[in-house]
Design a protein around this motif. Sequence first.
Motif, PDB file in Angstrom:
ATOM      1  N   LEU A 156       1.051  -1.111  -0.188  1.00 37.53           N
ATOM      2  CA  LEU A 156       0.076  -0.115   0.195  1.00 37.53           C
ATOM      3  C   LEU A 156       0.789   1.211  -0.096  1.00 37.53           C
ATOM      4  N   ARG A 157       1.967   1.091   0.748  1.00 38.97           N
ATOM      5  CA  ARG A 157       2.584   2.611   0.809  1.00 38.97           C
ATOM      6  C   ARG A 157       3.406   2.775  -0.579  1.00 38.97           C
ATOM      7  N   ILE A 158       3.829   1.755  -1.136  1.00 38.17           N
ATOM      8  CA  ILE A 158       4.462   1.886  -2.580  1.00 38.17           C
ATOM      9  C   ILE A 158       3.394   2.439  -3.512  1.00 38.17           C
ATOM     10  N   ALA A 159       2.199   1.828  -3.434  1.00 39.52           N
ATOM     11  CA  ALA A 159       1.303   2.052  -4.512  1.00 39.52           C
ATOM     12  C   ALA A 159       0.875   3.563  -4.138  1.00 39.52           C
ATOM     13  N   LEU A 160       0.476   3.928  -2.734  1.00 39.24           N
ATOM     14  CA  LEU A 160       0.073   5.243  -2.530  1.00 39.24           C
ATOM     15  C   LEU A 160       0.831   6.279  -2.835  1.00 39.24           C
ATOM     16  N   GLN A 161       2.201   5.880  -2.530  1.00 41.51           N
ATOM     17  CA  GLN A 161       3.152   7.062  -2.839  1.00 41.51           C
ATOM     18  C   GLN A 161       3.260   7.531  -4.547  1.00 41.51           C
ATOM     19  N   LYS A 162       3.261   6.392  -5.316  1.00 41.30           N
ATOM     20  CA  LYS A 162       3.049   6.692  -6.756  1.00 41.30           C
ATOM     21  C   LYS A 162       1.686   7.477  -7.095  1.00 41.30           C
ATOM     22  N   ILE A 163       0.621   6.987  -6.541  1.00 39.34           N
ATOM     23  CA  ILE A 163      -0.768   7.697  -6.879  1.00 39.34           C
ATOM     24  C   ILE A 163      -0.578   9.087  -6.248  1.00 39.34           C
ATOM     25  N   TRP A 164      -0.152   9.258  -5.215  1.00 39.78           N
ATOM     26  CA  TRP A 164      -0.323  10.588  -4.598  1.00 39.78           C
ATOM     27  C   TRP A 164       0.745  11.570  -5.438  1.00 39.78           C
ATOM     28  N   GLN A 165       1.825  11.134  -5.942  1.00 42.37           N
ATOM     29  CA  GLN A 165       2.659  12.083  -6.705  1.00 42.37           C
ATOM     30  C   GLN A 165       2.251  12.124  -7.997  1.00 42.37           C
ATOM     31  N   ALA A 166       1.503  11.388  -8.811  1.00 40.90           N
ATOM     32  CA  ALA A 166       0.947  11.635  -9.957  1.00 40.90           C
ATOM     33  C   ALA A 166      -0.498  12.075  -9.944  1.00 40.90           C
ATOM     34  N   ARG A 167      -1.103  12.783  -8.670  1.00 33.27           N
ATOM     35  CA  ARG A 167      -2.439  12.864  -8.692  1.00 33.27           C
ATOM     36  C   ARG A 167      -2.608  14.179  -9.480  1.00 33.27           C
ATOM     37  N   ASN A 168      -3.927  14.735  -9.739  1.00 32.12           N
ATOM     38  CA  ASN A 168      -4.330  15.680 -10.486  1.00 32.12           C
ATOM     39  C   ASN A 168      -3.628  17.119  -9.678  1.00 32.12           C
ATOM     40  N   PRO A 169      -2.842  17.909 -10.228  1.00 30.63           N
ATOM     41  CA  PRO A 169      -2.051  19.034  -9.450  1.00 30.63           C
ATOM     42  C   PRO A 169      -3.206  20.063  -8.999  1.00 30.63           C
ATOM     43  N   ASP A 170      -4.405  20.126  -9.874  1.00 35.70           N
ATOM     44  CA  ASP A 170      -5.461  21.037  -9.729  1.00 35.70           C
ATOM     45  C   ASP A 170      -6.302  20.931  -8.469  1.00 35.70           C
ATOM     46  N   GLU A 171      -6.316  19.482  -8.068  1.00 35.05           N
ATOM     47  CA  GLU A 171      -7.089  19.150  -6.860  1.00 35.05           C
ATOM     48  C   GLU A 171      -6.287  19.396  -5.732  1.00 35.05           C
ATOM     49  N   GLN A 172      -6.799  20.285  -4.680  1.00 37.53           N
ATOM     50  CA  GLN A 172      -6.121  20.590  -3.420  1.00 37.53           C
ATOM     51  C   GLN A 172      -6.958  20.190  -2.382  1.00 37.53           C
ATOM     52  N   THR A 173      -8.113  19.745  -2.491  1.00 35.14           N
ATOM     53  CA  THR A 173      -8.904  19.295  -1.287  1.00 35.14           C
ATOM     54  C   THR A 173      -8.363  18.347  -0.455  1.00 35.14           C
ATOM     55  N   MET A 174      -7.641  17.272  -1.094  1.00 36.39           N
ATOM     56  CA  MET A 174      -6.849  16.504  -0.354  1.00 36.39           C
ATOM     57  C   MET A 174      -5.522  16.803  -0.018  1.00 36.39           C
ATOM     58  N   GLN A 175      -5.193  16.963   1.200  1.00 39.99           N
ATOM     59  CA  GLN A 175      -4.094  17.769   1.996  1.00 39.99           C
ATOM     60  C   GLN A 175      -3.169  16.598   2.151  1.00 39.99           C
ATOM     61  N   THR A 176      -3.343  15.172   2.331  1.00 43.41           N
ATOM     62  CA  THR A 176      -2.347  14.267   2.509  1.00 43.41           C
ATOM     63  C   THR A 176      -2.765  13.091   1.987  1.00 43.41           C
ATOM     64  N   PRO A 177      -1.596  11.990   1.892  1.00 47.46           N
ATOM     65  CA  PRO A 177      -2.028  10.800   1.177  1.00 47.46           C
ATOM     66  C   PRO A 177      -3.100  10.063   2.460  1.00 47.46           C
ATOM     67  N   GLU A 178      -3.034  10.398   3.535  1.00 44.18           N
ATOM     68  CA  GLU A 178      -4.143   9.525   4.663  1.00 44.18           C
ATOM     69  C   GLU A 178      -5.220   9.808   4.136  1.00 44.18           C
TER      70      GLU A 178
END
Length: 343
Positions: free
Chosen positions: A190-212
């Motif tokens: 999960l940590r590996i997948a989440l790190q990749k997804i978080w880094q590649a997220r839509n940069p315009d989306e600011q609602t989510m502040q953390t990977p958690e």
Amino acid sequence: MASKRTKKPKSSPQRKTKSFLLRWGILLGATLLLCTGGTTIGLGWHEYTRPGPLSVGQDVVVPHGGYASTASALQKAGVLRDGWWQATLFHLSIVLTRRNGQIHAAELHFPAGVSVQETLWILRHAKPVLHRLTIPEGLTASQISALIAEAPFLTGTMPPLREGTILPQTYSYLRDSSRQALVAQMQLSLRIALQKIWQARNPDEQTMQTPEELVILASLIEKETAGPEERPLIARVFLNRLAKGMRLQTDPTVIYAITDGQPPLGRPLTRSDLQTPSPYNTYLNPGLPPGPICAPGAQALEAAAHPAQSDALYFVANGTGGHSFASTLSGHNQNVAEFRKKR
């Protein structure tokens, strides 16, 4: 005075016969020895290469402890034939082919009819048997803990598991692996997948502040729909409501509050259920719940990171396995009425 030559005595018939018999005996003995040796080698090769007695492929635990314990385990499993002669042949075959490598102690798969020759190749070169455990998307920590606790061939007790800390997928493990090690592998995934997804997220989306927070949102998406095409739309509805300060009002959070994360509820939600006091109840509390309500899969995580473009604020089941979306309350009420007609 002339010297006299001494004449050699003629060989007697008895001497000739003895000499002939001696030579013939030596030749006959050598021939018999070669024949016997050839027969022995031929029989040994036949036993070495002929199909074994195993009628159905089988996984066998080959123990540590030397050739004798290995032969005993293989005979008990039916890979080798019973008897001291077969054990001796097996031992001798290992010695004569030792330059091909050492045999290994592990759980190995032996196919039906495997010969001694093939058995030695498996003992030297085959990979150990891998057991598999599938963690479906959307399970709670208590459900996942039960699956791991009941999984065969694992050792040790089940460690405490926090909600939403593992990645649902199929995991492989060796016999006698510890449950703690398997859980650590799931959490690392999960940590590996989440790190990749978080880094590649839509940069315009600011609602989510953390990977958690992304994992919390993904857990809501996972519980609301199993349709891959709907997940980004569900994500957008939640994000639009959060941006406007609206309560999420998603039923799975109420179910989680009632069951304390140990589903199933076993009945439809009632109006009184929606008033259940809990920080997880998104009908009563604004914003995201304090933690995930299940283990979201990779697609739900991707949807949370890459929501669809829409102004929708509402959705309701459409009666055909999907949802109807609306950007206004009146449109939503119309969708609800249509759903009730179908019911």
